[in-house]
Design a protein around this motif. Structure first.
Motif, PDB file in Angstrom:
ATOM      1  N   VAL A  80      -8.879  -2.052  14.379  1.00 57.34           N
ATOM      2  CA  VAL A  80      -9.883  -1.833  13.330  1.00 57.34           C
ATOM      3  C   VAL A  80      -9.286  -1.292  12.031  1.00 57.34           C
ATOM      4  N   MET A  81      -8.007  -0.926  12.044  1.00 55.90           N
ATOM      5  CA  MET A  81      -7.420  -0.274  10.868  1.00 55.90           C
ATOM      6  C   MET A  81      -7.217  -1.251   9.712  1.00 55.90           C
ATOM      7  N   ILE A  82      -7.144  -0.692   8.506  1.00 55.78           N
ATOM      8  CA  ILE A  82      -6.787  -1.448   7.312  1.00 55.78           C
ATOM      9  C   ILE A  82      -5.270  -1.581   7.309  1.00 55.78           C
ATOM     10  N   LYS A  83      -4.775  -2.792   7.229  1.00 55.81           N
ATOM     11  CA  LYS A  83      -3.331  -2.999   7.339  1.00 55.81           C
ATOM     12  C   LYS A  83      -2.632  -3.063   5.981  1.00 55.81           C
ATOM     13  N   ASN A  84      -3.308  -3.593   4.981  1.00 56.73           N
ATOM     14  CA  ASN A  84      -2.726  -3.670   3.638  1.00 56.73           C
ATOM     15  C   ASN A  84      -3.139  -2.431   2.857  1.00 56.73           C
ATOM     16  N   VAL A  85      -2.349  -1.370   3.003  1.00 54.99           N
ATOM     17  CA  VAL A  85      -2.703  -0.065   2.434  1.00 54.99           C
ATOM     18  C   VAL A  85      -2.047   0.114   1.064  1.00 54.99           C
ATOM     19  N   VAL A  86      -2.836   0.533   0.098  1.00 56.42           N
ATOM     20  CA  VAL A  86      -2.316   0.848  -1.237  1.00 56.42           C
ATOM     21  C   VAL A  86      -1.707   2.247  -1.173  1.00 56.42           C
ATOM     22  N   THR A  87      -0.467   2.385  -1.604  1.00 60.12           N
ATOM     23  CA  THR A  87       0.227   3.672  -1.548  1.00 60.12           C
ATOM     24  C   THR A  87       0.728   4.060  -2.940  1.00 60.12           C
ATOM     25  N   VAL A  88       1.229   5.276  -3.041  1.00 55.88           N
ATOM     26  CA  VAL A  88       1.786   5.762  -4.298  1.00 55.88           C
ATOM     27  C   VAL A  88       3.005   6.623  -3.989  1.00 55.88           C
ATOM     28  N   SER A  89       3.943   6.657  -4.901  1.00 54.03           N
ATOM     29  CA  SER A  89       5.139   7.483  -4.733  1.00 54.03           C
ATOM     30  C   SER A  89       4.827   8.928  -5.091  1.00 54.03           C
ATOM     31  N   GLN A  90       5.520   9.857  -4.443  1.00 55.98           N
ATOM     32  CA  GLN A  90       5.322  11.271  -4.764  1.00 55.98           C
ATOM     33  C   GLN A  90       5.818  11.609  -6.167  1.00 55.98           C
ATOM     34  N   TYR A  91       6.654  10.743  -6.727  1.00 57.66           N
ATOM     35  CA  TYR A  91       7.200  10.977  -8.056  1.00 57.66           C
ATOM     36  C   TYR A  91       6.395  10.274  -9.154  1.00 57.66           C
ATOM     37  N   HIS A 104      -8.171  -0.432  -7.257  1.00 60.15           N
ATOM     38  CA  HIS A 104      -8.372  -0.974  -5.905  1.00 60.15           C
ATOM     39  C   HIS A 104      -9.653  -0.438  -5.238  1.00 60.15           C
ATOM     40  N   HIS A 105     -10.410   0.366  -5.972  1.00 61.39           N
ATOM     41  CA  HIS A 105     -11.679   0.902  -5.466  1.00 61.39           C
ATOM     42  C   HIS A 105     -11.485   1.660  -4.145  1.00 61.39           C
ATOM     43  N   VAL A 106     -10.499   2.565  -4.141  1.00 57.85           N
ATOM     44  CA  VAL A 106     -10.233   3.380  -2.953  1.00 57.85           C
ATOM     45  C   VAL A 106     -10.274   4.852  -3.349  1.00 57.85           C
ATOM     46  N   GLY A 107     -10.515   5.688  -2.367  1.00 57.97           N
ATOM     47  CA  GLY A 107     -10.586   7.125  -2.620  1.00 57.97           C
ATOM     48  C   GLY A 107      -9.438   7.898  -2.014  1.00 57.97           C
ATOM     49  N   VAL A 108      -8.431   7.185  -1.505  1.00 60.24           N
ATOM     50  CA  VAL A 108      -7.288   7.851  -0.883  1.00 60.24           C
ATOM     51  C   VAL A 108      -6.044   6.991  -1.043  1.00 60.24           C
ATOM     52  N   LEU A 109      -4.910   7.666  -1.238  1.00 59.11           N
ATOM     53  CA  LEU A 109      -3.625   6.977  -1.322  1.00 59.11           C
ATOM     54  C   LEU A 109      -2.606   7.733  -0.476  1.00 59.11           C
ATOM     55  N   PRO A 110      -2.079   7.136   0.568  1.00 57.34           N
ATOM     56  CA  PRO A 110      -0.947   7.755   1.255  1.00 57.34           C
ATOM     57  C   PRO A 110       0.233   7.826   0.282  1.00 57.34           C
ATOM     58  N   VAL A 111       0.965   8.919   0.329  1.00 57.96           N
ATOM     59  CA  VAL A 111       2.115   9.103  -0.558  1.00 57.96           C
ATOM     60  C   VAL A 111       3.361   8.710   0.224  1.00 57.96           C
ATOM     61  N   VAL A 112       3.979   7.618  -0.193  1.00 55.90           N
ATOM     62  CA  VAL A 112       5.069   7.023   0.591  1.00 55.90           C
ATOM     63  C   VAL A 112       6.286   6.755  -0.286  1.00 55.90           C
ATOM     64  N   ASP A 113       7.455   7.138   0.235  1.00 50.22           N
ATOM     65  CA  ASP A 113       8.731   6.814  -0.396  1.00 50.22           C
ATOM     66  C   ASP A 113       9.714   6.424   0.702  1.00 50.22           C
ATOM     67  N   ASN A 114      10.403   5.309   0.499  1.00 47.47           N
ATOM     68  CA  ASN A 114      11.361   4.813   1.501  1.00 47.47           C
ATOM     69  C   ASN A 114      10.714   4.686   2.879  1.00 47.47           C
ATOM     70  N   GLU A 115       9.470   4.208   2.870  1.00 46.16           N
ATOM     71  CA  GLU A 115       8.686   3.938   4.080  1.00 46.16           C
ATOM     72  C   GLU A 115       8.284   5.202   4.851  1.00 46.16           C
ATOM     73  N   GLN A 116       8.575   6.376   4.304  1.00 47.30           N
ATOM     74  CA  GLN A 116       8.207   7.630   4.963  1.00 47.30           C
ATOM     75  C   GLN A 116       7.023   8.265   4.251  1.00 47.30           C
ATOM     76  N   VAL A 117       6.080   8.770   5.049  1.00 44.55           N
ATOM     77  CA  VAL A 117       4.879   9.398   4.497  1.00 44.55           C
ATOM     78  C   VAL A 117       5.162  10.870   4.194  1.00 44.55           C
ATOM     79  N   TYR A 118       4.971  11.235   2.934  1.00 45.34           N
ATOM     80  CA  TYR A 118       5.220  12.618   2.514  1.00 45.34           C
ATOM     81  C   TYR A 118       3.925  13.404   2.300  1.00 45.34           C
ATOM     82  N   GLY A 119       2.822  12.703   2.252  1.00 48.24           N
ATOM     83  CA  GLY A 119       1.556  13.388   2.020  1.00 48.24           C
ATOM     84  C   GLY A 119       0.444  12.383   1.815  1.00 48.24           C
ATOM     85  N   ILE A 120      -0.652  12.873   1.309  1.00 44.74           N
ATOM     86  CA  ILE A 120      -1.797  12.010   1.034  1.00 44.74           C
ATOM     87  C   ILE A 120      -2.545  12.617  -0.153  1.00 44.74           C
TER      88      ILE A 120
END
Length: 219
Positions: A80-91, A104-120
């Motif tokens: 059921v998950m969304i697979k094409n996730v819009v992300t943003v760099s911590q920098y 993209h009409h979203v209220g959340v962005l995972p913060v990703v750099d080098n495929e690693q999640v640093y926050g949200i």
């Protein structure tokens, strides 16, 4: 202002093999509306209240409560998950995150750099950042000035306030649709607002508003 200064660093997440029922319990217990889906330390999806609702049987279904619970305990997040996730760099700048949310009409962005999640970072984090930048919840004096785009006006405002031995904590400048420039100055500590307004007006400065502000917690 980089995203890393405003994001939530402690990320609550689920794996693709987590059941929908368990993820729903996590959301309810921790007051969350979205959960990143992480596998092998990499972001692979996102699950939200909306996707959870779509996965849940309709109220009009003929299934019994036991059958519904069985279904939710068998359904995996990967289904059921969304697979094409819009992300943003911590920098990235905070403005970039806001732009991506709006685009993209979203209220959340995972913060990703080098495929690693640093926050949200969520729309709530953005609202809080705006209040912090505006100086909301801080004790002091706020002065709002409306002016034409005149060279030297800001220097005149700063000099006038400094001559009163007052400390400027932050200044926000914005251009209105009318073409006028709004300057908002947050002054630290206490000040005689009537005297300060008089001094500013004497310098030909259009003071739209001046008021005392009081400490408020943003948490």
């Amino acid at each position: 202002m980089p995203v890393k200064d405003f994001m939530t660093k402690k990320v609550v997440y689920v794996s693709p093999d987590t059941t929908v029922a368990h993820a729903a319990d996590m959301m309810r217990d921790q007051g969350l509306r979205r959960l990143p889906v992480i596998e092998n330390d990499k972001l692979v999806g996102l699950v939200t209240e909306g996707t959870m609702a779509e996965a849940s049987p309709s109220k009009a279904t003929s299934l019994s409560i036991y059958e519904m619970n069985y279904l939710l305990n068998k359904t995996k997040i990967r289904d059921v998950m969304i697979k094409n996730v819009v992300t943003v760099s911590q920098y990235a700048r905070l403005e970039d995150a806001i732009y991506l949310m709006m685009k993209h009409h979203v209220g959340v962005l995972p913060v990703v750099d080098n495929e690693q999640v640093y926050g949200i970072i969520t729309d709530k984090d953005v609202f809080k950042a705006f209040l912090e930048v505006a100086g909301y919840g801080e004790e002091g004096v706020r002065v709002e000035i409306l002016t034409d785009d005149t060279v030297g006006i800001l220097a005149k405002v700063v000099d006038t306030i400094s001559e009163e031995n007052l400390n400027i904590k932050r200044t926000v400048i914005a251009t209105r649709k009318s073409g006028k420039v709004a300057i908002e100055v947050q002054i630290d500590g206490h000040a005689d607002i009537d005297m300060l307004k008089t001094k500013l007006v004497e310098q030909g400065i259009n003071v739209k508003a001046i008021e005392k502000t009081f400490a408020k917690s943003l948490d």
